[in-house]
Design a protein around this motif. Structure first.
Motif, short mmCIF file in Angstrom:
data_model
loop_
_atom_site.label_atom_id
_atom_site.label_comp_id
_atom_site.label_asym_id
_atom_site.label_seq_id
_atom_site.Cartn_x
_atom_site.Cartn_y
_atom_site.Cartn_z
N SER A 20 10.27 -16.30 5.94
CA SER A 20 10.10 -14.95 5.33
C SER A 20 9.76 -13.84 6.39
O SER A 20 10.46 -12.61 5.98
CB SER A 20 8.80 -14.86 4.56
OG SER A 20 8.87 -15.88 3.42
N LEU A 21 9.35 -14.06 7.68
CA LEU A 21 9.43 -13.10 8.45
C LEU A 21 10.75 -12.49 8.83
O LEU A 21 10.96 -11.21 8.84
CB LEU A 21 8.41 -13.58 9.60
CG LEU A 21 8.21 -12.50 10.74
CD1 LEU A 21 7.19 -11.53 10.22
CD2 LEU A 21 7.54 -13.13 11.85
N SER A 24 12.08 -10.32 5.90
CA SER A 24 11.50 -9.23 5.68
C SER A 24 12.04 -7.87 6.37
O SER A 24 11.87 -6.97 5.90
CB SER A 24 9.87 -9.28 6.16
OG SER A 24 9.87 -9.06 7.59
N PHE A 27 9.16 -6.01 7.79
CA PHE A 27 8.19 -5.53 6.46
C PHE A 27 8.87 -4.35 5.80
O PHE A 27 8.02 -3.70 5.28
CB PHE A 27 7.06 -5.44 7.23
CG PHE A 27 6.27 -6.62 7.96
CD1 PHE A 27 6.05 -7.54 7.25
CD2 PHE A 27 6.05 -6.40 9.41
CE1 PHE A 27 5.52 -8.75 8.00
CE2 PHE A 27 5.37 -7.40 10.18
CZ PHE A 27 5.26 -8.73 9.16
N THR A 28 10.24 -4.48 5.76
CA THR A 28 10.60 -3.36 4.95
C THR A 28 11.17 -4.03 3.28
O THR A 28 11.60 -3.04 2.66
CB THR A 28 11.91 -2.59 5.56
OG1 THR A 28 12.89 -3.81 5.85
CG2 THR A 28 11.67 -2.07 6.69
N ARG A 29 11.18 -5.03 3.44
CA ARG A 29 11.34 -5.99 2.12
C ARG A 29 10.29 -6.58 1.50
O ARG A 29 9.44 -7.21 2.12
CB ARG A 29 12.62 -6.86 2.37
CG ARG A 29 13.93 -6.26 2.77
CD ARG A 29 14.90 -6.97 3.12
NE ARG A 29 15.38 -7.70 1.70
CZ ARG A 29 15.97 -8.82 1.80
NH1 ARG A 29 16.09 -9.67 3.24
NH2 ARG A 29 16.48 -9.73 0.79
N THR A 33 8.05 -10.03 2.51
CA THR A 33 7.01 -9.61 3.20
C THR A 33 5.68 -10.32 2.62
O THR A 33 4.62 -10.91 3.25
CB THR A 33 6.34 -8.09 3.15
OG1 THR A 33 7.57 -7.38 3.93
CG2 THR A 33 5.22 -7.77 3.88
N VAL A 36 5.68 -13.65 4.03
CA VAL A 36 4.85 -13.83 5.23
C VAL A 36 3.17 -13.96 5.17
O VAL A 36 2.52 -14.69 5.85
CB VAL A 36 5.05 -12.47 6.10
CG1 VAL A 36 4.29 -12.45 7.45
CG2 VAL A 36 6.67 -12.47 6.27
N VAL A 37 2.84 -12.94 4.30
CA VAL A 37 1.41 -13.03 4.13
C VAL A 37 0.88 -14.05 3.56
O VAL A 37 -0.10 -14.74 4.11
CB VAL A 37 0.82 -11.76 3.45
CG1 VAL A 37 -0.66 -11.58 3.18
CG2 VAL A 37 1.21 -10.37 4.29
#
Length: 109
Positions: A20-21, A24, A27-29, A33, A36-37
């Protein structure tokens, strides 16, 4: 569930978090994101639960080394990242190291 079960789930969620990272885009998608979390959040929670039953040195070696190997495999399969012969040898040595720690130096577990 046993410490090994928690650790196995932690490895799965670590791969989810890492994949996922990459997806992401810095962290723009949104949904990657979230992956990831959630992936890394569950990973740390499950590793913490595994430490109730497993020694720290063994759990961390399996988590870090196993995660490295699985994420490299996921990168190769999903993102067509290079996996040269030397890289594959290095990953094999990581896995062998985990087994050596388990067999000879991992303490109770």
């Amino acid at each position: 569930m046993s410490g090994w079960g928690y650790l196995a789930l932690a490895l799965i969620f670590e791969v989810v978090g890492a994949v996922s990272l990459k997806a992401s885009g810095g962290f723009t998608r949104f949904w990657p994101t979230v992956g990831v979390v959630v992936g890394y959040g569950l990973t740390f929670y499950l590793v913490a639960l595994s430490l109730r039953d497993l020694p720290l040195s063994l759990a961390y070696a399996v988590w870090a080394g196993g995660g490295t190997a699985l994420v490299a495999l996921a990168g190769w399969l999903l993102y067509r990242e290079a996996l040269t012969g030397m890289a594959a040898l290095g990953l094999a040595l990581v896995v062998i190291g985990i087994f050596l720690i388990k067999g000879f130096g991992g303490g109770e577990g």
